[in-house]
Write a protein that holds these residues in place. Structure first.
Motif, PDB file in Angstrom:
ATOM      1  N   ASN A 114     -17.823 -76.304 -26.902  1.00  0.00           N
ATOM      2  CA  ASN A 114     -19.047 -76.747 -27.562  1.00  0.00           C
ATOM      3  C   ASN A 114     -18.815 -77.914 -28.518  1.00  0.00           C
ATOM      4  O   ASN A 114     -19.742 -78.352 -29.197  1.00  0.00           O
ATOM      5  CB  ASN A 114     -19.736 -75.596 -28.299  1.00  0.00           C
ATOM      6  CG  ASN A 114     -18.893 -74.990 -29.399  1.00  0.00           C
ATOM      7  OD1 ASN A 114     -17.668 -74.950 -29.315  1.00  0.00           O
ATOM      8  ND2 ASN A 114     -19.534 -74.485 -30.445  1.00  0.00           N
ATOM      9  N   TYR A 244     -27.896 -68.469 -20.799  1.00  0.00           N
ATOM     10  CA  TYR A 244     -27.289 -67.619 -21.815  1.00  0.00           C
ATOM     11  C   TYR A 244     -26.912 -66.295 -21.164  1.00  0.00           C
ATOM     12  O   TYR A 244     -27.189 -66.059 -19.985  1.00  0.00           O
ATOM     13  CB  TYR A 244     -28.232 -67.405 -23.006  1.00  0.00           C
ATOM     14  CG  TYR A 244     -29.583 -66.819 -22.645  1.00  0.00           C
ATOM     15  CD1 TYR A 244     -29.805 -65.442 -22.658  1.00  0.00           C
ATOM     16  CD2 TYR A 244     -30.650 -67.647 -22.282  1.00  0.00           C
ATOM     17  CE1 TYR A 244     -31.038 -64.910 -22.318  1.00  0.00           C
ATOM     18  CE2 TYR A 244     -31.876 -67.139 -21.947  1.00  0.00           C
ATOM     19  CZ  TYR A 244     -32.079 -65.760 -21.966  1.00  0.00           C
ATOM     20  OH  TYR A 244     -33.293 -65.232 -21.632  1.00  0.00           O
ATOM     21  N   GLU A 249     -21.335 -67.068 -21.484  1.00  0.00           N
ATOM     22  CA  GLU A 249     -20.318 -66.969 -22.534  1.00  0.00           C
ATOM     23  C   GLU A 249     -18.913 -67.025 -21.948  1.00  0.00           C
ATOM     24  O   GLU A 249     -18.029 -67.720 -22.463  1.00  0.00           O
ATOM     25  CB  GLU A 249     -20.493 -65.667 -23.314  1.00  0.00           C
ATOM     26  CG  GLU A 249     -21.747 -65.606 -24.167  1.00  0.00           C
ATOM     27  CD  GLU A 249     -21.888 -64.259 -24.855  1.00  0.00           C
ATOM     28  OE1 GLU A 249     -22.554 -64.197 -25.891  1.00  0.00           O
ATOM     29  OE2 GLU A 249     -21.312 -63.264 -24.354  1.00  0.00           O
ATOM     30  N   VAL A 254     -17.170 -69.384 -24.916  1.00  0.00           N
ATOM     31  CA  VAL A 254     -17.754 -69.547 -26.249  1.00  0.00           C
ATOM     32  C   VAL A 254     -18.638 -68.326 -26.503  1.00  0.00           C
ATOM     33  O   VAL A 254     -19.639 -68.123 -25.812  1.00  0.00           O
ATOM     34  CB  VAL A 254     -18.582 -70.842 -26.353  1.00  0.00           C
ATOM     35  CG1 VAL A 254     -19.290 -70.919 -27.714  1.00  0.00           C
ATOM     36  CG2 VAL A 254     -17.697 -72.070 -26.153  1.00  0.00           C
ATOM     37  N   GLY A 256     -21.422 -66.002 -27.655  1.00  0.00           N
ATOM     38  CA  GLY A 256     -22.813 -66.238 -28.023  1.00  0.00           C
ATOM     39  C   GLY A 256     -23.393 -67.524 -27.479  1.00  0.00           C
ATOM     40  O   GLY A 256     -24.448 -67.977 -27.964  1.00  0.00           O
ATOM     41  N   ALA A 257     -22.766 -68.111 -26.460  1.00  0.00           N
ATOM     42  CA  ALA A 257     -23.227 -69.403 -25.947  1.00  0.00           C
ATOM     43  C   ALA A 257     -24.644 -69.303 -25.385  1.00  0.00           C
ATOM     44  O   ALA A 257     -24.947 -68.437 -24.562  1.00  0.00           O
ATOM     45  CB  ALA A 257     -22.277 -69.903 -24.858  1.00  0.00           C
ATOM     46  N   ARG A 258     -25.480 -70.189 -25.845  1.00  0.00           N
ATOM     47  CA  ARG A 258     -26.833 -70.350 -25.303  1.00  0.00           C
ATOM     48  C   ARG A 258     -27.058 -71.851 -25.198  1.00  0.00           C
ATOM     49  O   ARG A 258     -27.010 -72.566 -26.202  1.00  0.00           O
ATOM     50  CB  ARG A 258     -27.874 -69.699 -26.202  1.00  0.00           C
ATOM     51  CG  ARG A 258     -29.282 -69.677 -25.600  1.00  0.00           C
ATOM     52  CD  ARG A 258     -30.278 -69.033 -26.539  1.00  0.00           C
ATOM     53  NE  ARG A 258     -31.559 -68.814 -25.878  1.00  0.00           N
ATOM     54  CZ  ARG A 258     -32.063 -67.638 -25.580  1.00  0.00           C
ATOM     55  NH1 ARG A 258     -31.392 -66.525 -25.915  1.00  0.00           N
ATOM     56  NH2 ARG A 258     -33.234 -67.523 -24.989  1.00  0.00           N
ATOM     57  N   TYR A 277     -25.836 -77.057 -27.106  1.00  0.00           N
ATOM     58  CA  TYR A 277     -25.610 -75.685 -27.532  1.00  0.00           C
ATOM     59  C   TYR A 277     -26.663 -75.300 -28.569  1.00  0.00           C
ATOM     60  O   TYR A 277     -26.626 -75.753 -29.711  1.00  0.00           O
ATOM     61  CB  TYR A 277     -24.195 -75.525 -28.112  1.00  0.00           C
ATOM     62  CG  TYR A 277     -23.140 -75.316 -27.056  1.00  0.00           C
ATOM     63  CD1 TYR A 277     -22.658 -74.040 -26.759  1.00  0.00           C
ATOM     64  CD2 TYR A 277     -22.630 -76.387 -26.339  1.00  0.00           C
ATOM     65  CE1 TYR A 277     -21.690 -73.837 -25.776  1.00  0.00           C
ATOM     66  CE2 TYR A 277     -21.665 -76.203 -25.351  1.00  0.00           C
ATOM     67  CZ  TYR A 277     -21.201 -74.938 -25.077  1.00  0.00           C
ATOM     68  OH  TYR A 277     -20.244 -74.742 -24.098  1.00  0.00           O
ATOM     69  N   ALA A 279     -26.838 -72.280 -29.460  1.00  0.00           N
ATOM     70  CA  ALA A 279     -25.960 -71.386 -30.229  1.00  0.00           C
ATOM     71  C   ALA A 279     -24.617 -71.342 -29.506  1.00  0.00           C
ATOM     72  O   ALA A 279     -24.576 -71.381 -28.278  1.00  0.00           O
ATOM     73  CB  ALA A 279     -26.554 -69.983 -30.333  1.00  0.00           C
ATOM     74  N   PRO A 280     -23.512 -71.297 -30.254  1.00  0.00           N
ATOM     75  CA  PRO A 280     -23.426 -71.580 -31.693  1.00  0.00           C
ATOM     76  C   PRO A 280     -23.558 -73.074 -31.940  1.00  0.00           C
ATOM     77  O   PRO A 280     -23.283 -73.880 -31.054  1.00  0.00           O
ATOM     78  CB  PRO A 280     -22.035 -71.062 -32.053  1.00  0.00           C
ATOM     79  CG  PRO A 280     -21.233 -71.229 -30.799  1.00  0.00           C
ATOM     80  CD  PRO A 280     -22.193 -70.973 -29.664  1.00  0.00           C
ATOM     81  N   ARG A 281     -23.956 -73.427 -33.164  1.00  0.00           N
ATOM     82  CA  ARG A 281     -24.206 -74.818 -33.511  1.00  0.00           C
ATOM     83  C   ARG A 281     -23.046 -75.441 -34.302  1.00  0.00           C
ATOM     84  O   ARG A 281     -23.235 -76.398 -35.033  1.00  0.00           O
ATOM     85  CB  ARG A 281     -25.488 -74.935 -34.352  1.00  0.00           C
ATOM     86  CG  ARG A 281     -26.751 -74.487 -33.652  1.00  0.00           C
ATOM     87  CD  ARG A 281     -27.214 -75.447 -32.582  1.00  0.00           C
ATOM     88  NE  ARG A 281     -27.629 -76.739 -33.108  1.00  0.00           N
ATOM     89  CZ  ARG A 281     -28.066 -77.733 -32.345  1.00  0.00           C
ATOM     90  NH1 ARG A 281     -28.108 -77.593 -31.023  1.00  0.00           N
ATOM     91  NH2 ARG A 281     -28.435 -78.876 -32.893  1.00  0.00           N
ATOM     92  N   ASP A 282     -21.845 -74.873 -34.148  1.00  0.00           N
ATOM     93  CA  ASP A 282     -20.717 -75.338 -34.953  1.00  0.00           C
ATOM     94  C   ASP A 282     -19.773 -76.255 -34.189  1.00  0.00           C
ATOM     95  O   ASP A 282     -18.638 -76.467 -34.600  1.00  0.00           O
ATOM     96  CB  ASP A 282     -19.937 -74.145 -35.513  1.00  0.00           C
ATOM     97  CG  ASP A 282     -19.343 -73.250 -34.422  1.00  0.00           C
ATOM     98  OD1 ASP A 282     -19.668 -73.458 -33.227  1.00  0.00           O
ATOM     99  OD2 ASP A 282     -18.568 -72.346 -34.750  1.00  0.00           O
TER     100      ASP A 282
END
Length: 375
Positions: A114, A244, A249, A254, A256-258, A277, A279-282
């Motif tokens: 991500n 998702y 995932e 990753v 919680g990947a959405r 992404y 989620a997650p947005r990091d």
């Protein structure tokens, strides 16, 4: 989807009289006509060639060494000398580049799917299980936990099977299987033709790996990226999917990947796929000081009818250029006459050229040295 400051800014630029109604473009603007190739920087050309030809079934089309002021300006790197190999996989083209002068940085060991520097090519396979078994025999590094079949509740992606893995330099690659009714119809035709060769050939790479469907890039904001690729470059949006669940995932590795996935196409060639992404947005941004000789470097080659006009269009929109502008090169060395490199909103590199062909003075076989022009 969220609209960012960049998207507002691009929209304001595109609404100016000089750039009104950017797509369809006028003859003078001549946006992108095709996605010609996808390339990456490698650390050891011979090792990479063995992997891409012997494991993935690519065919070497050209092998040249280039240097000189023209390619320095094109790549934005002084004092370079590089070996460039063009490979075909089916009807599509991969380009491997090995910088023989002091090389750049390796891919960070903690790189994630991500991160916005992420890019891969999606290689279509006839059957997922024998393709995966073949890759296991050759001990590829898993990026996914294993092949994933996307769930049937997803109308746009249900039944598609995919698996992420890495090449010898840790570039991410994907193999993907399209069931009937999904993907380009040509993959069904090619799969049927490869099945006809008989079960004894099920582990022959050229019969398993059919071609390249798309290159995928992680983007921060789909609207900003669409403003760049569709409105400025003239590519068309081909479809969307929100993916998702546990399969996604484990495909991306990753938690919680959405993802909001958007496919874009030119008139010909592989697609370009946005992976946003939700989620997650990091995910981390691409390096601001990334260079063409970094092993993490990818570039997507686009052919435009009028390179000068498109460069001016992108400069007006404030795009970030790697090249100082349009650069004239010796087409027998690189397969085109004029081109430039530019970054998209997330830092992914595009090489825009006036044409694309196999370099005239090279052929499959031993490496051939060529002298780049010095203007």
């Amino acid at each position: 989807m969220r609209t960012t400051h960049l998207a507002f800014w691009l929209a304001a630029v595109l609404s100016s009289p000089a750039l009104a109604q950017p797509a369809p473009a006028t003859a003078g603007e001549s946006p992108v006509q095709c996605v010609a190739a996808v390339g990456m920087t490698v650390s050891d050309m011979d090792r990479s060639l063995a992997f891409y030809t012997e494991v993935l079934g690519c065919t070497k089309q050209s092998d040249v060494e280039v240097w000189g002021e023209d390619v320095e300006h094109l790549d934005g790197l002084f004092g370079l000398r590089k070996r460039v190999v063009q490979l075909n996989l089916g009807a599509e083209t991969l380009v491997l580049t090995d910088y023989l002068t002091a090389g750049g940085r390796p891919i960070p060991p903690d790189a994630r799917s991500n991160d916005r520097s992420f890019q891969h090519v999606a290689i279509v396979v006839r059957d997922m299980q024998p393709a995966y078994e073949w890759l296991r025999v050759h001990k590829v590094v898993h990026a996914s936990t294993g092949p994933q079949r996307l769930p049937d509740w997803n109308p746009n992606a249900g039944g598609i099977e995919a698996f992420y893995f890495r090449d010898p330099d840790d570039h991410n690659l994907e193999v993907i299987f399209f069931p009937p009714g999904k993907g380009d119809a040509k993959w069904q035709t090619l799969a049927a033709q490869s099945h006809a060769v008989g079960p004894q050939d099920r582990t022959v790479p050229s019969r398993l790996f059919l071609g390249i469907d798309h290159t995928a890039i992680v983007v921060r904001d789909t609207e900003a990226s669409t403003a760049f690729y569709a409105q400025l470059l003239g590519m068309r949006v081909a479809g969307h999917s929100e993916n998702y669940g546990t399969e996604q995932e484990h495909l991306n590795n990753v938690f919680g990947a959405r993802l909001w996935i958007t496919g874009l196409r030119a008139a010909s060639g592989p697609g370009i796929e946005f992976l946003e992404y939700l989620a997650p947005r990091d995910g981390r941004p691409a390096l601001e000081d990334g260079r063409d000789d970094d092993i993490s470097h990818w570039e997507t080659t686009l052919v435009a009818g009028d390179v000068e006009a498109l460069a001016a269009r992108l400069k007006t929109a404030g795009a970030s250029f790697v090249s100082p502008g349009t650069v004239s090169v010796r087409d027998e060395f690189l397969g085109f006459n004029k081109g430039f490199q530019v970054r998209d909103p997330d830092g992914h590199i595009l090489e825009v050229t006036d044409s694309w062909q196999t370099p005239r003075n090279s052929a499959p076989g031993p490496q051939t040295a060529r002298r780049g022009s010095t203007k």
